[in-house]
Design a protein around this motif. Structure first.
Motif, mmCIF file in Angstrom:
data_model
loop_
_atom_site.group_PDB
_atom_site.id
_atom_site.type_symbol
_atom_site.label_atom_id
_atom_site.label_comp_id
_atom_site.label_asym_id
_atom_site.label_seq_id
_atom_site.Cartn_x
_atom_site.Cartn_y
_atom_site.Cartn_z
ATOM 1 N N PRO A 394 -45.899 38.347 62.123
ATOM 2 C CA PRO A 394 -46.564 37.047 62.226
ATOM 3 C C PRO A 394 -47.578 37.066 63.363
ATOM 4 O O PRO A 394 -47.495 37.897 64.274
ATOM 5 C CB PRO A 394 -45.409 36.088 62.536
ATOM 6 N N HIS A 395 -48.514 36.145 63.312
ATOM 7 C CA HIS A 395 -49.492 36.016 64.395
ATOM 8 C C HIS A 395 -48.884 35.240 65.558
ATOM 9 O O HIS A 395 -48.136 34.279 65.353
ATOM 10 C CB HIS A 395 -50.752 35.308 63.905
ATOM 11 N N SER A 396 -49.209 35.649 66.772
ATOM 12 C CA SER A 396 -48.742 34.894 67.943
ATOM 13 C C SER A 396 -49.400 33.522 67.987
ATOM 14 O O SER A 396 -48.825 32.559 68.492
ATOM 15 C CB SER A 396 -49.037 35.677 69.226
ATOM 16 N N SER A 397 -50.581 33.413 67.453
ATOM 17 C CA SER A 397 -51.278 32.137 67.246
ATOM 18 C C SER A 397 -52.460 32.420 66.334
ATOM 19 O O SER A 397 -52.999 33.526 66.330
ATOM 20 C CB SER A 397 -51.753 31.530 68.576
ATOM 21 N N LYS A 398 -52.837 31.427 65.561
ATOM 22 C CA LYS A 398 -53.978 31.623 64.657
ATOM 23 C C LYS A 398 -54.543 30.262 64.275
ATOM 24 O O LYS A 398 -53.934 29.534 63.491
ATOM 25 C CB LYS A 398 -53.563 32.394 63.403
ATOM 26 N N GLU A 399 -55.704 29.937 64.825
ATOM 27 C CA GLU A 399 -56.368 28.677 64.531
ATOM 28 C C GLU A 399 -57.635 28.896 63.713
ATOM 29 O O GLU A 399 -58.626 28.185 63.881
ATOM 30 C CB GLU A 399 -56.687 27.930 65.833
ATOM 31 N N LEU A 400 -57.590 29.888 62.798
ATOM 32 C CA LEU A 400 -58.771 30.199 61.988
ATOM 33 C C LEU A 400 -59.152 29.028 61.079
ATOM 34 O O LEU A 400 -60.338 28.741 60.892
ATOM 35 C CB LEU A 400 -58.526 31.464 61.168
ATOM 36 N N LYS A 401 -58.157 28.362 60.498
ATOM 37 C CA LYS A 401 -58.484 27.233 59.620
ATOM 38 C C LYS A 401 -59.236 26.148 60.388
ATOM 39 O O LYS A 401 -60.136 25.497 59.845
ATOM 40 C CB LYS A 401 -57.211 26.661 59.008
#
Length: 739
Positions: A394-401
């Protein structure tokens, strides 16, 4: 009230020094009685030196020596002695090692004289006869000889997942295309230079243009058989590097060799033409096959890359990891092969592998979106991934959206018509394109030291570099906020091999690595100050734990009882007026291995293409970046802006032209190597999307140096297609390709 320096757009603390000339770059250090070295380069690409005649040069009064393979001192020439922290697998190049010529512009002699002008003239008098051998520098013609390296410099390509070939055959919609970009060169403003000075006690002091002084220290100590402590490397300011300063370059070795033999200081500065004789972004060809359903779901992705390398080292980049990072698809197969040529080994260049792989992948995705008839942004959303499938993490964080949403809203993407050539102003075809990208957020082990003086001034140090990115400023901000001191009371020292250990300044990991070490060492200093306070008579801090104490406005106080406080100056008096020091090393936490960590970008671009002439102008860019906590939005914006300018050059202009008959890069100056100028660069709207990450490192930061470029190039290419209806898959996109 504690002042929050991190997150604030602080001015560069080194800004005044740079604009007034106080900041000294490598070649500007004034060393008494320095001699000047000028490099002589080979005129052939492969063969042997039959004869090298230095007599005419040596006959000139003031010429001190001409060093060649025939008279250079004997050293141990083991591969391991010439490898550095950024060396790819293989046998590294050793200057003046033998009569063998392995690439055009190979350094074959160093002329040393009392003045630079004399050395330069004398270098023209060195006569060389060669035994020429057939060379191969044609990348496309040698693809048939591509091979998989036994060892990889970077990440080994991910193993196949699912049945990519079978799923492709069964897919309703198919795409199979080839994408190419040519060699590119770094071209920083400051040329590579070195000054070497041997002291009477046998110790060596060197000024070097390098992105890691301790890398040069390691290289020199091994090559010249010295103790590391006897080699002192200094590089306080670097005028751009972009990867060209990760490895020690040949001017360093030659300056040290000459200084040792002549027993005086020697300065060697490379010319702009010689800057094209080592390292470049490698010529790369990529074959991408995509299968998708009519609903726009990816069913198969195959990504195969071929990159050039030298005959003596296997240089490899992370070109093919990106399908698994950027998209969800259960059937993937990737590979990366090398093509050995008679050139110098390629070298990391801003976002190595990422700029290359994402350029091709994001154009291919745009093409598939058009095959399905789905808006390119919507197509990406339908294939959004919440995990890194390459690593299964999993990603540690992902705000791509959120990057998509904010970037599209700011750009006005909803007003875009889908059909190519459907938007026009006069004779200008208008194109809107977008792409997204990622760059791995890494943390390396790093150390830092702090000294708090009796006057309340804090000096923080680490042997890192500042290649123009703002390291001086950001580290000062972190230290000032942690210690609760005014920013002007903090000094950060870097670029000196005697300082605490630091990784190379590259890979967008400097703030994550060195910044975390700075925070840790300041916290250690706080614990030491607390111990001093606890020794005071009737101390309110007697039973306090470190987590119960805060620092602000030059004071230490109990967090729950701010009235119980003491000034740092008073604390230092308890230390008999002596400074308080601390040193600490910050290593990555084991918890990080459970996650995949990346910064993300979504770039939206508008271009205008002259319908008659085919000229292209980028008129608008919106770049939305999710990169964890932003320590300094001002220097951070500069990083993204620089990456945007580079992406424009990558897409439309940059191309180092190889003459395969001569085996030489021909446009080796800033007159013929085209780069964007102010007129080519539009107003760029940069959005930092809020992103909290408590895993990636103690500061929660992700790098900005590389993420700013990776999605710009394909967004431009996609915008050009939208404007013209012509899909250009070989960079740069020049008017002849459109016409």
């Amino acid at each position: 009230m504690k002042e929050n320096y991190t997150g604030a757009p602080a001015n560069r603390v080194d800004g005044r020094a740079k604009v007034t000339g106080e900041a000294k770059y490598t070649a500007e250090f004034d060393i008494p009685e320095v001699a000047y070295g000028v490099v002589v380069n080979s005129s052939i690409a492969k063969g042997k030196i039959k004869r090298i005649d230095t007599s005419a040069a040596l006959a000139l009064p003031g010429v001190l020596q001409v060093f060649t393979h025939e008279n250079r001192p004997g050293y141990t020439w083991l591969d391991s002695h010439y490898q550095d922290e950024d060396s790819p697998p293989g046998s590294p190049f050793r200057p003046l090692y033998s009569k063998e010529i392995m690439f055009s512009m190979q350094p074959i002699a160093l002329v040393v004289a009392e003045t630079f002008e004399l050395a330069r003239y004398a270098a023209l008098l060195v006569q060389v006869d060669y035994e020429m051998q057939p060379h191969e520098t044609d990348f496309k013609a040698n693809l048939k000889d591509a091979y998989r390296p036994k060892k990889y410099k970077s990440t080994k390509p991910p193993e196949p997942r699912g049945d990519a070939e079978g799923a492709y055959d069964q897919a309703a919609l198919k795409l199979k295309e080839t994408y190419i970009h040519p060699p590119q060169h770094h071209n920083p403003m400051e040329m590579h230079a070195a000054i070497a000075k041997w002291d009477e006690d046998g110790k060596l002091t060197v000024y070097d243009k390098i992105q890691g002084v301790q890398n040069s220290q390691k290289y020199l100590s091994n090559a010249f058989g010295l103790k590391p402590d006897d080699v002192h490397v200094i590089s306080p300011f670097v005028g751009g590097a972009f990867g060209s300063g990760l490895r020690p370059q040949y001017q360093l070795f030659l300056a040290v060799l000459a200084a040792r033999e002549l027993k005086r200081a020697v300065k060697v500065v490379l010319t702009r033409q010689q800057m094209f004789s080592f390292g470049h972004r490698p010529n790369t060809l990529q074959e991408i096959s995509i299968g998708a359903s009519t609903e726009g779901k990816l069913e198969s992705v195959q990504h195969h890359a071929y990159g050039e390398t030298s005959r003596f080292e296997d240089y490899h980049e992370d070109v093919v990891i990106w399908p698994g990072v950027l998209y969800h698809c259960d059937n993937m197969k990737v590979s990366h092969q090398l093509v050995g040529l008679d050139v110098y080994t390629p070298l990391d260049m801003r976002a190595p592998g990422g700029s290359t792989g994402i350029f091709a992948l994001e154009i291919a995705i745009d093409e598939m979106a058009y095959k399905t008839g789905i808006d390119p942004l919507e197509f990406r959303l339908r294939n959004y991934t919440t995990t890194d499938q390459s690593k299964g993490l999993p990603h540690s964080s992902k705000e791509l959206k959120e990057c998509y949403r904010q970037g599209a809203e700011r750009f006005g993407w909803d007003k875009r018509s889908m059909a190519p050539r459907s938007m026009k102003e006069g004779n200008q075809l208008i194109g809107w394109g977008m792409a997204h990208g990622a760059w791995e957020a890494k943390q390396q082990e790093a150390s830092a030291k702090v000294v708090l003086s009796p006057e309340g001034k804090l000096t923080v140090s680490s042997a890192t570099a500042d290649i123009g990115t703002g390291t001086y400023t950001v580290m000062s901000q972190i230290a000032a906020e942690t210690m609760g001191l005014p920013l002007e009371n903090v000094t950060f020292l870097l670029g000196d091999s005697t300082l605490p250990k630091s990784p190379l300044e590259g890979g967008s990991w400097t703030v994550a690595s060195v910044g975390s070490a700075v925070k840790l060492v300041c916290q250690k200093l706080q614990e030491d100050l607390l111990k001093l306070a606890q020794k005071m008579e009737n101390s309110p801090f007697k039973d306090a734990q470190p987590e119960e104490v805060s620092f602000a406005n030059g004071q230490m106080f109990l967090t729950q009882a701010p009235a119980s406080s003491i000034s740092l100056l008073a604390l230092l008096q308890q230390n008999e007026g002596k400074p308080v020091e601390a040193e600490a090393t910050q290593k990555p936490e084991k918890e990080q291995k459970k996650y995949s960590s990346y910064s993300h970008s979504a770039t939206f671009v508008e271009v205008q293409v002259d319908e008659d002439l085919g000229t292209i102008k980028v008129t608008r860019v919106v770049s939305a970046i999710a990169a964890g906590r932003i320590i300094n939005p001002k220097t951070g914006r500069s990083q993204i802006l620089g990456g945007t300018v580079w992406g424009i050059g990558f897409a439309l202009q940059e191309h180092t032209v190889m003459d395969n008959h001569l085996g030489r890069f021909m446009n080796h100056d800033l007159d013929k190597y085209h780069l964007p100028v102010n007129a080519d660069t539009p107003a760029t709207d940069i959005i930092f999307v809020e992103e909290k990450d408590e895993v990636v490192n103690p500061l929660g930061v992700k790098g900005l140096g590389e993420i700013g470029i990776v999605s710009v190039t394909p967004a431009i290419a996609n915008a050009v297609f939208h404007a013209t209806g012509k899909r250009i898959r070989e960079l740069p996109i020049t008017l002849d390709k459109l016409l």
